[in-house]
Every structure is written in structure tokens, then in C-alpha cells.
Design a protein around this motif. Structure first.
Motif, PDB file in Angstrom:
ATOM      1  N   LYS A 197      27.801 -94.635  31.136  1.00  0.00           N
ATOM      2  CA  LYS A 197      27.651 -93.508  30.209  1.00  0.00           C
ATOM      3  C   LYS A 197      27.821 -92.165  30.896  1.00  0.00           C
ATOM      4  CE  LYS A 197      24.522 -91.702  26.676  1.00  0.00           C
ATOM      5  NZ  LYS A 197      23.217 -91.882  25.988  1.00  0.00           N
ATOM      6  N   THR A 198      27.251 -92.017  32.097  1.00  0.00           N
ATOM      7  CA  THR A 198      27.279 -90.719  32.779  1.00  0.00           C
ATOM      8  C   THR A 198      28.362 -90.607  33.851  1.00  0.00           C
ATOM      9  OG1 THR A 198      25.663 -91.507  34.416  1.00  0.00           O
ATOM     10  CG2 THR A 198      24.807 -90.467  32.413  1.00  0.00           C
ATOM     11  N   ASN A 199      29.126 -91.681  34.064  1.00  0.00           N
ATOM     12  CA  ASN A 199      30.145 -91.689  35.138  1.00  0.00           C
ATOM     13  C   ASN A 199      29.537 -91.428  36.515  1.00  0.00           C
ATOM     14  OD1 ASN A 199      31.860 -91.688  32.829  1.00  0.00           O
ATOM     15  ND2 ASN A 199      33.516 -90.902  34.096  1.00  0.00           N
ATOM     16  N   GLU A 200      28.279 -91.732  36.683  1.00  0.00           N
ATOM     17  CA  GLU A 200      27.567 -91.387  37.910  1.00  0.00           C
ATOM     18  C   GLU A 200      27.451 -92.597  38.824  1.00  0.00           C
ATOM     19  OE1 GLU A 200      23.152 -89.668  39.263  1.00  0.00           O
ATOM     20  OE2 GLU A 200      23.567 -90.207  37.178  1.00  0.00           O
ATOM     21  N   CYS A 201      27.667 -92.352  40.130  1.00  0.00           N
ATOM     22  CA  CYS A 201      27.428 -93.376  41.143  1.00  0.00           C
ATOM     23  C   CYS A 201      25.983 -93.231  41.608  1.00  0.00           C
ATOM     24  CB  CYS A 201      28.388 -93.215  42.324  1.00  0.00           C
ATOM     25  SG  CYS A 201      28.111 -94.405  43.653  1.00  0.00           S
ATOM     26  N   LEU A 202      25.149 -94.217  41.261  1.00  0.00           N
ATOM     27  CA  LEU A 202      23.720 -94.124  41.548  1.00  0.00           C
ATOM     28  C   LEU A 202      23.384 -94.448  42.995  1.00  0.00           C
ATOM     29  CD1 LEU A 202      22.234 -95.793  38.346  1.00  0.00           C
ATOM     30  CD2 LEU A 202      22.485 -93.369  38.839  1.00  0.00           C
ATOM     31  N   ALA A 203      24.131 -95.353  43.593  1.00  0.00           N
ATOM     32  CA  ALA A 203      23.789 -95.773  44.957  1.00  0.00           C
ATOM     33  C   ALA A 203      25.044 -96.289  45.649  1.00  0.00           C
ATOM     34  CB  ALA A 203      22.707 -96.850  44.947  1.00  0.00           C
ATOM     35  N   THR A 204      25.070 -96.108  46.955  1.00  0.00           N
ATOM     36  CA  THR A 204      26.157 -96.617  47.798  1.00  0.00           C
ATOM     37  C   THR A 204      25.539 -97.340  48.980  1.00  0.00           C
ATOM     38  OG1 THR A 204      27.624 -94.792  47.182  1.00  0.00           O
ATOM     39  CG2 THR A 204      28.186 -96.015  49.176  1.00  0.00           C
ATOM     40  N   TYR A 205      26.049 -98.534  49.273  1.00  0.00           N
ATOM     41  CA  TYR A 205      25.503 -99.370  50.345  1.00  0.00           C
ATOM     42  C   TYR A 205      26.609 -99.691  51.341  1.00  0.00           C
ATOM     43  CZ  TYR A 205      22.271 -99.975  46.474  1.00  0.00           C
ATOM     44  OH  TYR A 205      21.418 -99.744  45.431  1.00  0.00           O
ATOM     45  N   ASP A 206      26.261 -99.535  52.603  1.00  0.00           N
ATOM     46  CA  ASP A 206      27.227 -99.774  53.678  1.00  0.00           C
ATOM     47  C   ASP A 206      26.668-100.858  54.597  1.00  0.00           C
ATOM     48  OD1 ASP A 206      29.243 -99.681  55.496  1.00  0.00           O
ATOM     49  OD2 ASP A 206      28.774 -97.706  56.299  1.00  0.00           O
ATOM     50  N   GLN A 207      26.877-102.121  54.207  1.00  0.00           N
ATOM     51  CA  GLN A 207      26.358-103.250  54.983  1.00  0.00           C
ATOM     52  C   GLN A 207      27.484-104.121  55.545  1.00  0.00           C
ATOM     53  OE1 GLN A 207      23.205-104.217  55.770  1.00  0.00           O
ATOM     54  NE2 GLN A 207      22.268-102.428  54.839  1.00  0.00           N
ATOM     55  N   HIS A 208      28.726-103.757  55.289  1.00  0.00           N
ATOM     56  CA  HIS A 208      29.862-104.533  55.781  1.00  0.00           C
ATOM     57  C   HIS A 208      30.689-103.673  56.730  1.00  0.00           C
ATOM     58  CE1 HIS A 208      29.595-108.195  53.274  1.00  0.00           C
ATOM     59  NE2 HIS A 208      29.026-107.392  52.389  1.00  0.00           N
ATOM     60  N   GLU A 209      31.358-104.338  57.650  1.00  0.00           N
ATOM     61  CA  GLU A 209      32.178-103.648  58.634  1.00  0.00           C
ATOM     62  C   GLU A 209      33.666-103.830  58.375  1.00  0.00           C
ATOM     63  OE1 GLU A 209      30.939-105.158  62.370  1.00  0.00           O
ATOM     64  OE2 GLU A 209      28.903-104.314  62.252  1.00  0.00           O
ATOM     65  N   ASP A 210      34.019-104.484  57.281  1.00  0.00           N
ATOM     66  CA  ASP A 210      35.424-104.722  56.956  1.00  0.00           C
ATOM     67  C   ASP A 210      35.566-104.766  55.438  1.00  0.00           C
ATOM     68  OD1 ASP A 210      38.115-105.228  57.225  1.00  0.00           O
ATOM     69  OD2 ASP A 210      37.885-106.856  58.661  1.00  0.00           O
ATOM     70  N   LYS A 211      36.748-105.093  54.968  1.00  0.00           N
ATOM     71  CA  LYS A 211      36.999-105.168  53.536  1.00  0.00           C
ATOM     72  C   LYS A 211      36.077-106.173  52.868  1.00  0.00           C
ATOM     73  CE  LYS A 211      41.922-104.170  54.179  1.00  0.00           C
ATOM     74  NZ  LYS A 211      43.301-104.700  54.044  1.00  0.00           N
ATOM     75  N   ILE A 212      35.635-105.828  51.663  1.00  0.00           N
ATOM     76  CA  ILE A 212      34.827-106.743  50.862  1.00  0.00           C
ATOM     77  C   ILE A 212      35.746-107.391  49.839  1.00  0.00           C
ATOM     78  CG2 ILE A 212      32.833-106.978  49.352  1.00  0.00           C
ATOM     79  CD1 ILE A 212      31.668-104.478  50.623  1.00  0.00           C
TER      80      ILE A 212
END
Length: 870
Positions: free
Chosen positions: A610-625
């Protein structure tokens, strides 16, 4: 309904399955609770119950060649291609000592039963024995004509004998007492790979790649028996008479009326290139048990690919047999009897040391306790999420599995469909763990599959041959023993380039396909009639999915964007930007009000539609997911990619709210306790509470208040003494901020001085991250010192000028002794001055008398001529 839903705000990574073993050496603890594994140039200590990495020891940038644990598990020996032998303390993970001794890599190591001696076998054809505590060489043996591949101390501490085998096909017996070779055993025709000694200590077993096991009498070093095994062996293991293996074999032989195995004969286990476990008896070289089928052998149409065992070891306390494989797996077996009283080797646990690249994965079962994973191998690995161990493997494809999907039909037995580079699709039944259907017809690699969402009686596959196929599941029964040939109900040439993803609508009426030709197409089922073409992406589309509640489709593309499209007219409703590289997966959560995306930048993002908002970003990988799985019931996430890591994520929104409320409530109580401590003038307690509550402003007020007291230094030191290093580090960070402001710098410098008086500068510098703090403290401190120095100099000039102008009086604030001295001096000066004054007065009187006399004489002399004239 959608507005009443509570939106997710955060996910927490609760478990990770990482690469912990890359092949090569490993060591098992005395209680089998953990493994020490070589992973390239690092050493991982792995919990054997759930394959989690407990700790990591950084190596020396060269691959590890040998590992060994002491009998008490306190120390670890390691060697690498640098030829450096290191001793590690496992409690602190610190290197106690290291040395070099061989001219080539150390291939194997063995520890004496006492733990005081270490034997090393090198590629330089040498065998050396070292004193562990001193780190010096006690024995230096030469004699092998090739690489020494295996080494073993006699288990009896009183018999100082060392055995070594090499690729020169010989076994040598070394006496540590005489420091000589007492025997050379030459019955093998190829490399000797493994050795074992019997319980009584008088029989030696040697196995080699010449496909035989030789049994030697250690009384006279003669060969008693040669057992042909018809496979290149990598390990031979002995089990004691009290182990479950021995009891199972004894009861089995008695049940089947076989000759009772005499205690004088030896039972042993062999593993090798065939990937099967076999149990033998030395009595007539009898094969007592052979595994029916290998858990590792994979057959291909072009050639037979064999991934056999590389080593094996009996687990202590009768816990089973541990076998290491060539594809970085650890298999733990138990010997048991079936219902028909036949022996069976049960695979109790499978630990995957290296998953390679994760291509796709999905949750399995109604309760979603399992995770089906497709990696860069021909099998599908099904993991138990509770223990993170591989429960079973689905073997049947002849090339790499690229994609999979799961469903639970009305029968209740979970189904798995897989697509592979061998151009086929396979249907698997999870309960029986076997393939029940094969679909042949694609002319290229099958890159995407999707099950029916509602009726669950068909699935759709997409291939690099640019076609879509609808496969019917009608007629397939769980009871049939033979593999069913799947029939395609409909086929369509869907795109101009490879198809990367397919998705089926919740009501089974539509299917959507995404392709490298930058378009997504919506087709009507079951006849695959084209409905809408979605155009707008500037790069290929990697993922498509239908909304669970709305008439829309979400697409993820290589142009770094995610788009939501209307099914009715194909218009783009929303575009989401935020990834820095290709977006590979996007899936709806929270009943379509939110979605999760992941991409080639290694990031996982949570969005609100609805708001086009990114609520959270997680960086737990070191390569492509590459893979994203979302649980239908729990909405738990699983991600995997090119770094061979599988991460499990749980929705922590409710837990975070509860934790925030608890912290707020606790903060209020602690704040009140802080105010009470201030009112009671308990500054030590108040400062401690201010640290716990992370209130730097309150902390500054407390130190300022202490600074105004007469005993400021003592009170500040008393308040700082109980603080730990972490709190002192935090205090120095606060001081760095206070020190930048002229109004606060006086208190900052006062506290900083007390900190340096409590802790020596060497300890402060050794604190982690202290360099950055000191870099911020030093320039401002120098500036404050320069300003105070200039101010003090200017006051001296003012004092001098005012004193010279007699405007200011001498300082009155002197000590009593100086005042007394000054008074004595002043009294003496007064006396001197009075004497001087009296002298001056007398002199002045004398001078006046003289003047008067002179005037009289002058008057008389002046008057005399007048009188004479007269």
C-alpha cells in the motif's frame, strides 16, 4: 479484511546451515559431541547434533592437510601446506605454539595414548615424533620410498611402537625405544590407506587400494590372513566385543544357525570406492554383512559416477559408525535387525558439509517441518528443520536439479515435483521417499515447475526450449511399485527466450510465465490460451507470482525493480525500486498486503504494497540469493544462494513489540531507581544505572555534580572503579562527544584524567575499537590544552602590568609560615628603616649645625671689614 491484518515489521534469522567441510582431514571428539573439520584454509568446530558451527579457527591462507585431537579433547593439532604444525587450545582458540619439521606437507598425525607425543607423517617420506610440551623432535625415521599416507601409535602406552604406511605399499614398524625400524611388512601391492589394532594389541589390520585387507601377527610380524574385498579400500575399522555391532552380529549368526564366531577371530568393517559398508570376519575371510545399496552411488546414462567413502571411524560408546564421503558428507550408521531378523545398516544422520549453490527450495509437509532443497547436484536433499540434518535424499535424476515445488494433496502424503538439466520432470512421494512418476518431452533443461494450488491434480513445467507443459496427476496411486509415465495435457510455445519462472493462480484458472525476453504472459488453464502479455521490464523476468487475494501478479526482474500488474488489462499498478542488482525472487506474505524480495545483491527486503515502503533490509548472504521459500501456514522464510548458505527466518514482529514494551517498562523502573540514587547522593550506583540505561546526558550531569565537590577526584575514581571494559569503552565514546563542545570539555577532561589513572594506557589501547575513539579525543584535547596555555600566559602579562601600575596588592593567600617570614622581614625592615631614619635625622641635625656655624662665620667674616672701614 486486509486493513485489519497486522503487518509484519521484522524477521529474525534463527538458524543457518553453512558450509563447514570442504573435504580432507577431520577429527572426532572423544564423546562424539563435535567434529573438527577442515574447510579450505579454516578449521570449523561443528556440533554433530545439528551441524551448526560452534566456532572457527582462522588458518594461514593455505589448505589444511592434517587434523588431530588429543585424547582429552583439550588441544588440537593442525598442519597445512605451509608445513607449519600448530597446537591450539580449544577453550580459548589460541595457538599455543607452532613449528616446522618436514620438508613437505604433513599428511597424517597420530597422538600417543598418554597425550605427550605427536607423530607426523609427511610427503617428504619422513616420520617424526615430537614432544608436545616442548615442541622438539624426539625421533626422526627414514625408510619409506614414497609419501607416508597413514600413521598409528600402539594403543598400549607401555609398548612404545609406531606403525606407518605409505604409497610405496609397505608398512613399517618403528621402535621408539631403540629408534629403529624393527619390521617392514610388504604384502600390499598399492598404497596403504588405513590401519587398525585389535583389542588385545597383538593383531594389526592394514587396508589398501590393492583391494585387500592384510592381518598381521605382532608377535613375529607375520601375515596371518589376506582378505580380498574387491574394491579399493579407504578405511578399515574394528569394533570391540561390547559394542552394539558385535551383539547384533552374534544374535544374527545364532538365529540363522551359522557357526559361532570365535573370540579369537576378528570382526572388522571396510569402506571404499563403492560407497557401501561391509562387515567381515577374519575366520576364513567371511563376509558377514554387506549393505544392500549405496547411499552415494549415482548412475548416469553416459557413465557411472561413483562417489565413495574417503574414511570411516567407529563412534565412541557404541554410538555407531561415522563415514566421510567424497562429496563432503558425514553419514552416521547404526546396525539393527529388521522384523525378519535380517541385519540392516540404518542411516541415522546425514550431515552435509557443503551444499554447493542453492538453486531452489520449498517447505515440505502440512506442518512444514522439512525443507526440500535443490543444489548443484543430481539429488534433492530433504532437511529436518529441527536438527538441520539431511533426513533423506531423492535420487533419480541424471543431471543437476534446477527447480522444485511441493504440495499436500487430499491423500495427505506430501508430493515433490522436480525439474532437471536432464530435460525431465519427476514426481516424488515423501513418505516412501521414491519416484512415482517421470515426465519426458521437453527438449531443454526444465527451469521452473509449479503445482496446482486448489485441486492439486496437475502441475506446470517450463523449459529452456521456451515451452510450457501441463502434466496431469490423474491415475497416479501411492500403491504402485513401478514408476508412472506422466502425460502432458497441454503444450504451448510461450516465449522467445528461456522461461525462468511459472506460477499458478489460487483458483487454478490461470498460469503466469516469466522469461528472459522481458515479458510475462498469463495463460488460461487447462488449454494454455494466451490472455495477457505484461510488458514493461527492461531486463529478463526471474520470478512471477499471483496475489493470494487480489487480481494481480508480482514480477521480479533483472532491471532491479519489482512490479505489480493488473490481470484484467496487463497494466502496471506499482513499481518498487531499492535493490542494487537483479531481483531474483519476490513472494507475497500477510495475505498479499506485503511481499518479500531477494536478489543478486545478497539482500532480503520486506515491503508493504500500500505504501510502497521497504520496512526492513537483511544482509545475511555473501552472494546471489537464488532461492526463496515461504511457509504457507507459518509464513516462515528460507533463503539460499550462491554462498551455499541456507538461512531460516521467523516473523519476530510480535516478539519485538513485546520486547520493546518490556524494555520500556524496565526502563521506567530503572529510571526511578536512578533518581532515588541521585537523591540519596549514591553517585556510584547512579552512574552505574546511567550506563545501563544509556543516558549520556544524565551521566554528564552526575560527573559535573561530582566535579563541584571538594573530594571530586576520590568520588569520581570510586564511581569509575566498578565499571567493566565495555562500560569504560562506552564512557570514552561519551567523553569524545563531550570533548568537542567547549562548555562540556572541562568535565570531559576531568573524567578522562581519572580513567587514565585507573587503567594503564596499555590496557586502554588494547581495547577493541579504541583507536577510533582516541583519534577523536586527541585533536580536541590538544586544542583545549593550547587554549588554556594561552589563557594562562595572558594572565601573567596582566598581573605584571597591574603590579607595575600599583593597582593590585600582593597576594594575601599565603601559608602561615610565609606570612610569619614576611612579617619578620617587614619588622626587620622597619627596624632598619627606623635606624636609617634616626641616622638621617642625626646627619641632618649635624649638617644644619654646620650650616649655621658656617653662616655665622661667614657673617662674622663679612662684618669684620665693615667695622675696620668704619
Amino acid at each position: 479484511m486486509a486493513s485489519a491484518l497486522s503487518l509484519k515489521t521484522n524477521y529474525t534469522c534463527v538458524q543457518s546451515l553453512r558450509q563447514f567441510y570442504s573435504g580432507g582431514p577431520y577429527a572426532l571428539s572423544s564423546d562424539a559431541s563435535f567434529l573438527v573439520c577442515a574447510c579450505a584454509d579454516t578449521i570449523n568446530i561443528v556440533d554433530s547434533s545439528n551441524a551448526s558451527i560452534k566456532s572457527t579457527i582462522q588458518g594461514d591462507s593455505e589448505p589444511v592437510t592434517a587434523l588431530l585431537l588429543t585424547p582429552d579433547d583439550h588441544f588440537l593439532f593442525s598442519a597445512s601446506h605451509t608445513r607449519q604444525i600448530r597446537v591450539w587450545d580449544l577453550s580459548s582458540l589460541k595457538c599455543l605454539r607452532s613449528w616446522k619439521g618436514h620438508e613437505g606437507p604433513v599428511m597424517r598425525m597420530a597422538c600417543h595414548a598418554s597425550g605427550g607425543l605427536l607423530a607426523t607423517a609427511g610427503a617428504d617420506k619422513k616420520v617424526q615424533v615430537w614432544d608436545v610440551d616442548g615442541g622438539f623432535c624426539t625421533h626422526y625415521f627414514k625408510g619409506h620410498k614414497g609419501v607416508v599416507t597413514t600413521i598409528l601409535f600402539h594403543p598400549d602406552p607401555n609398548r612404545l611402537i609406531l606403525f606407518s604406511g605409505g604409497d610405496d605399499a609397505t608398512v613399517r614398524v618403528w621402535s621408539l625405544t631403540s629408534k629403529k625400524c624393527v619390521a617392514t611388512l610388504e604384502k600390499h601391492q598399492s598404497t596403504v590407506t588405513s590401519m587398525a589394532i585389535s583389542e588385545d594389541g597383538w593383531t594389526l589390520l592394514t587396508a589398501g587400494r590393492d583391494k585387500v585387507v592384510n592381518i598381521w601377527n605382532l608377535h613375529d610380524y607375520s601375515c596371518v590372513t589376506t582378505v580380498p574385498t574387491y574394491e579399493a579400500l579407504e578405511a578399515v575399522c574394528l569394533f570391540d566385543s561390547a559394542s552394539p555391532f558385535s551383539s547384533c552380529l552374534s544374535s544374527f549368526t545364532q538365529k540363522h544357525g551359522k557357526k559361532k564366531i570365535s573370540s579369537s577371530f576378528i570382526q572388522f568393517i571396510t569402506v571404499g570406492e563403492r560407497g557401501i559398508v561391509r562387515i567381515w570376519s577374519s575366520d576364513g575371510a567371511v563376509l558377514l554383512f554387506e549393505q544392500k545399496s549405496s547411499d552415494l552411488t549415482v548412475s548416469s546414462d553416459k557413465e557411472e559416477v561413483k562417489r565413495g567413502f574417503t574414511s570411516a571411524v567407529m563412534l565412541p560408546l557404541g554410538q555407531g559408525l561415522l563415514c566421510a564421503t567424497a562429496d563432503q558428507q558425514f553419514l552416521i550408521y547404526d546396525l539393527a535387525k529388521d522384523a525378519d531378523h535380517s541385519l540392516n545398516l540404518v542411516l541415522r544422520k546425514r550431515l552435509i558439509g557443503y551444499n554447493e549453490e542453492i538453486a531452489d527450495m520449498k517447505f515440505l509437509g502440512e506442518e512444514e517441518k522439512f525443507l526440500a532443497v535443490a543444489t548443484s547436484v543430481e539429488q534433492v536433499r530433504v532437511y529436518d528443520l529441527a536438527s538441520m540434518s539431511c533426513s533423506y535424499v531423492l535420487t533419480g535424476h541424471t543431471d543437476v536439479v534446477l527447480c522444485l515445488d511441493t504440495c499436500v494433496p487430499s491423500s495427505g502424503n506430501s508430493l515433490i515435483v522436480t525439474g532437471s538439466k536432464d530435460n525431465t520432470v519427476r514426481l516424488w512421494e515423501s513418505r516412501s521417499r521414491r519416484c512415482i512418476g517421470v515426465g519426458i518431452g521437453h527438449m531443454g533443461a526444465v527451469g521452473a515447475v509449479a503445482f496446482s494450488k486448489k485441486n492439486r491434480n496437475f502441475f506446470v513445467s517450463a523449459s529452456s526450449d521456451r515451452t510450457l507443459k501441463v502434466w496431469s496427476l490423474d491415475g497416479i496411486s501411492d500403491d504402485i511399485e513401478e514408476v508412472y509415465s506422466l502425460k502432458a495435457k497441454a503444450v504451448v510455445a510461450a516465449h522467445d527466450k528461456d522461461i525462468n519462472s511459472v506460477a499458478i493462480a489460487p483458483n487454478d484458472s490461470l498460469v503466469c510465465s516469466g522469461s528472459q525476453d522481458r515479458t510475462a504472459c498469463i495463460w488460461r488453464l487447462p488449454d494454455l490460451v494466451s490472455m495477457v502479455v505484461l510488458k514493461g521490464h527492461k531486463r529478463g523476468i526471474w520470478s512471477v507470482e499471483f496475489s493470494p487475494v487480489d487480481q494481480c501478479v508480482i514480477t521480479a526482474s533483472g532491471d532491479k525493480t519489482i512490479k505489480i500488474w493488473a490481470i484484467s488489462d496487463g497494466s502496471c499498478l506499482k513499481t518498487f525500486e531499492g535493490h542494487t542488482s537483479s531481483v531474483i525472487r519476490a513472494s507475497f506474505v500477510t495475505r498479499g498486503t506485503q511481499f518479500v524480495s531477494c536478489g543478486a545483491d545478497g539482500l532480503v527486503k520486506l515491503w508493504t504494497v500500500k505504501t510502497n515502503e521497504c520496512l526492513a533490509t537483511y544482509d545475511q548472504h555473501e552472494d546471489k540469493i537464488w532461492a526463496l521459500a515461504i511457509g504457507k501456514q507459518t509464513e516462515m522464510l528460507a533463503t539460499g544462494g550462491g554462498d551455499a548458505v541456507i538461512n531460516l527466518w521467523h516473523d519476530s514482529t510480535a516478539a519485538d513489540k513485546e520486547e520493546a514494551f518490556r524494555k520500556e517498562e524496565e526502563g521506567v523502573l530503572r529510571g526511578q531507581e536512578l533518581e532515588n540514587a541521585v537523591l540519596d547522593a549514591d553517585y556510584t550506583r547512579a552512574i552505574q544505572l546511567a550506563f545501563e540505561l544509556r543516558r549520556p546526558h544524565k551521566l554528564f550531569e552526575l560527573f559535573s555534580e561530582l566535579g563541584r565537590r571538594t573530594d571530586a577526584n576520590v568520588e569520581i575514581e570510586k564511581a569509575l572503579t566498578p565499571l567493566g571494559k565495555e562500560e569504560l569503552h562506552l564512557l570514552l565514546e561519551y567523553i569524545r562527544e563531550w570533548n568537542t563542545k567547549p562548555k562540556l570539555c572541562h568535565t570531559a577532561q576531568c573524567v578522562l584524567y581519572r580513567v587514565f589513572s585507573i587503567l594503564p594506557p596499555t590496557e586502554i589501547v588494547e581495547m577493541k575499537g579504541m583507536g577510533e575513539v582516541l583519534e577523536g579525543l586527541i585533536p580536541y584535547s590538544q586544542r583545549h590544552f593550547s587554549r588554556i596555555d594561552r589563557l594562562e600566559r595572558s594572565t601573567y602579562l596582566l598581573d605584571y602590568a597591574l603590579t607595575g601600575m600599583s593597582v593590585i596588592e600582593p597576594e594575601k593567600k599565603e601559608t602561615e609560615s610565609r606570612q610569619a617570614e614576611e612579617e619578620e622581614r617587614s619588622s626587620e625592615q622597619d627596624k632598619m628603616e627606623t635606624k636609617d631614619m634616626s641616622r638621617k635625622k642625626r646627619k641632618s641635625h649635624k649638617s644644619q649645625d654646620r650650616k649655621q656655624k658656617k653662616t655665622k662665620v661667614a657673617y662674622i667674616s663679612a662684618a669684620a671689614p665693615i667695622s675696620t672701614r668704619a
